[in-house]
Design an enzyme around this catalytic site. Structure first.
Site, PDB file in Angstrom:
ATOM      1  N   ASP A 143      28.864  24.923   4.705  1.00  0.00           N
ATOM      2  CA  ASP A 143      29.023  24.572   6.113  1.00  0.00           C
ATOM      3  C   ASP A 143      28.949  23.070   6.292  1.00  0.00           C
ATOM      4  OD1 ASP A 143      26.003  23.873   7.339  1.00  0.00           O
ATOM      5  OD2 ASP A 143      25.965  25.188   5.596  1.00  0.00           O
ATOM      6  N   SER A 144      29.718  22.545   7.242  1.00  0.00           N
ATOM      7  CA  SER A 144      29.686  21.139   7.607  1.00  0.00           C
ATOM      8  C   SER A 144      29.938  20.255   6.381  1.00  0.00           C
ATOM      9  CB  SER A 144      28.343  20.818   8.277  1.00  0.00           C
ATOM     10  OG  SER A 144      28.360  19.537   8.867  1.00  0.00           O
TER      11      SER A 144
END
Length: 462
Positions: free
Chosen positions: A241-242
């Site tokens: 994620d991210s």
């Protein structure tokens, strides 16, 4: 007395962070039920969570990077009886030269005229096995071997997800992402290995790619005495994620460039694939996201780890390397040969446009890409546990892992729009298309980096 003083100071510091949020959250709660200036897809709990996270992220400039890292990487004392957590070192074993050569090759070949970037020294790192747990027995005094065997006995899938946590490359650890990772593991009834890669600025690019690639090769070919048996690459999905999503893309590019066996698939949640924040949504979605409004330059008090002298604007990579495809994967020339991808993006997040562009570029290279855009959702909205959109995204991730590791033949190469109730439908062309060419994106990134040192940017605050 000394113990009392330490406890008092600890709670005093905590209260000092929480009390200032009371007026803010009171205002937001009142606005939610009166003039309703929030998106319709935000329920009350989501609204309060998003605004609280945004407030705490803005406090970062009042601390040194070391202080913030300490807060976001500390071990948790909270016990989760429905999670298997088994600590696991990733030794150098016999992959040191292979990993270093692969990262060196990718750095040089993909740089397109950029000065050669030497691969970071390969280092042993740590991680943890994570899976959903049903066993109720007290296992606190069990050995790692016994816990691992018990965990394996509960699994139905032999798939493994190598998970790379987010945190802008300098924050967080597997501890902060346990709920997310265990929820993912539950969906495909298998296990995840969550990597504790080295953090910037103490270890900058390409250290994190080196660490992730080492873990990938260790999964495939473990040394004698490892807890796990060799995992075929066609049973491995790399996810993140991210910043972890950007790292996932960078590791995949390295694998493709070096000719190493490719994984079964990759999952990126709100991927940070343009380190310069050059796309429009980084500005237009500032209100509906919790990410700082100026994410290009870190604002922390000067410290041993970060002198903040203005010579470098980002923890992860030097200014001239921001355009490198391993740092900002939106600049990659081709994704040909990549395995299936699932790209999950929030419509209301600041990284929306770069995530969509990344998905488009991969699809244009002939890759099986399933892109999903979730109505009004902020960055990494999976933290909004209980929201229909978060629940839907975990279901979709589980289905994807099952599909690409050989379990089903469900729909591939799809584009979906998911509304605030978690209902899924087709994604319209006007929602999907960004309208830039790769050359235009590269020029935008160059312009963004040049502006980082301007007086206008220096006077802004996050």
């Amino acid at each position: 007395m000394e113990r009392f003083t330490k406890s008092y100071n600890k709670y005093k510091q905590t209260l000092g962070l929480i009390l200032p949020t009371v007026p803010l959250l009171t205002y937001e709660a009142f606005s939610h039920f009166t003039w309703g200036n929030q998106p319709n897809a935000w329920d009350f709990r989501s609204h309060m969570t998003i605004k609280s996270i945004k407030y705490f992220m803005q406090l970062g400039s009042e601390y040194t990077v070391e202080q913030v890292q300490k807060i976001t990487t500390r071990e948790s004392n909270i016990l989760h009886p429905n999670q298997w957590i088994i600590n696991q070192p990733v030794p150098l074993s016999g992959h040191t030269d292979q990993v270093k050569d692969a990262v060196n090759k990718a750095c040089t070949a993909l740089g397109e005229g950029l000065d050669k970037i030497d691969a970071a020294e390969v280092a042993a790192v740590d991680g943890e096995w994570t899976a959903y747990r049903t066993m109720t027995a007290d296992t606190s005094d069990w050995s790692a071997e016994k816990k691992f065997a018990a965990m394996e006995s509960e699994l139905e899938s032999d798939a493994v997800v190598l998970y790379l946590h987010g945190g802008a490359y300098y924050l967080c650890s597997p501890v902060t992402h346990r709920d997310l990772v265990s929820a993912l593991a539950r969906q495909f009834k298998g296990k995840c290995f969550s990597l504790k890669y080295r953090l910037a600025p103490q270890a900058s690019f390409p250290s994190q790619i080196t660490d992730a690639l080492l873990a990938y090769m260790w999964l495939i070919d473990p040394p004698a005495g490892a807890l796990h048996k060799p995992v075929p690459p066609e049973k491995i999905v790399i996810a993140g994620d991210s910043a972890g999503g950007g790292l996932t893309a960078g590791v995949l590019l390295t694998i493709l460039q070096s000719g190493l066996p490719r994984p079964a698939g990759v999952i990126t949640l709100s991927p940070w694939v343009d380190l310069s924040h050059s796309f429009e949504s980084s500005i237009t979605n500032a209100v509906t996201d919790y990410l700082p409004e100026l994410g290009a330059k870190h604002r922390h008090k000067a410290s041993k780890a970060w002198a903040a002298d203005g010579s470098q604007y980002h923890f992860y990579a030097p200014n001239e390397a921001v355009i490198h495809p391993l740092v900002s994967p939106v600049t990659a020339k081709s994704w040909e040969g990549a395995p299936p991808m699932l790209v999950i993006i929030g419509e209301g997040e600041r990284l929306r446009d770069e995530g969509l562009f990344f998905a488009q570029q991969a699809a244009q290279s002939g890759v099986d890409v399933n892109v999903q855009l979730y109505e009004a959702m902020p960055h990494v909205f999976q933290l909004l546990r209980g929201h229909p959109s978060a629940r839907r995204s975990f279901m979709e991730m589980g289905k994807f892992v099952t599909r690409v590791t050989g379990g089903t033949s469900e729909e591939s190469g799809a584009r979906h729009w998911i509304d605030g109730r978690g209902e899924i439908g087709p994604l319209a062309d006007e929602q999907y298309r960004i309208g830039f060419t790769r050359d235009e994106v590269i020029e935008r990134i160059r312009n963004s980096v040049e502006k980082w040192g301007s007086q206008e940017m220096l006077e802004q605050k996050i």
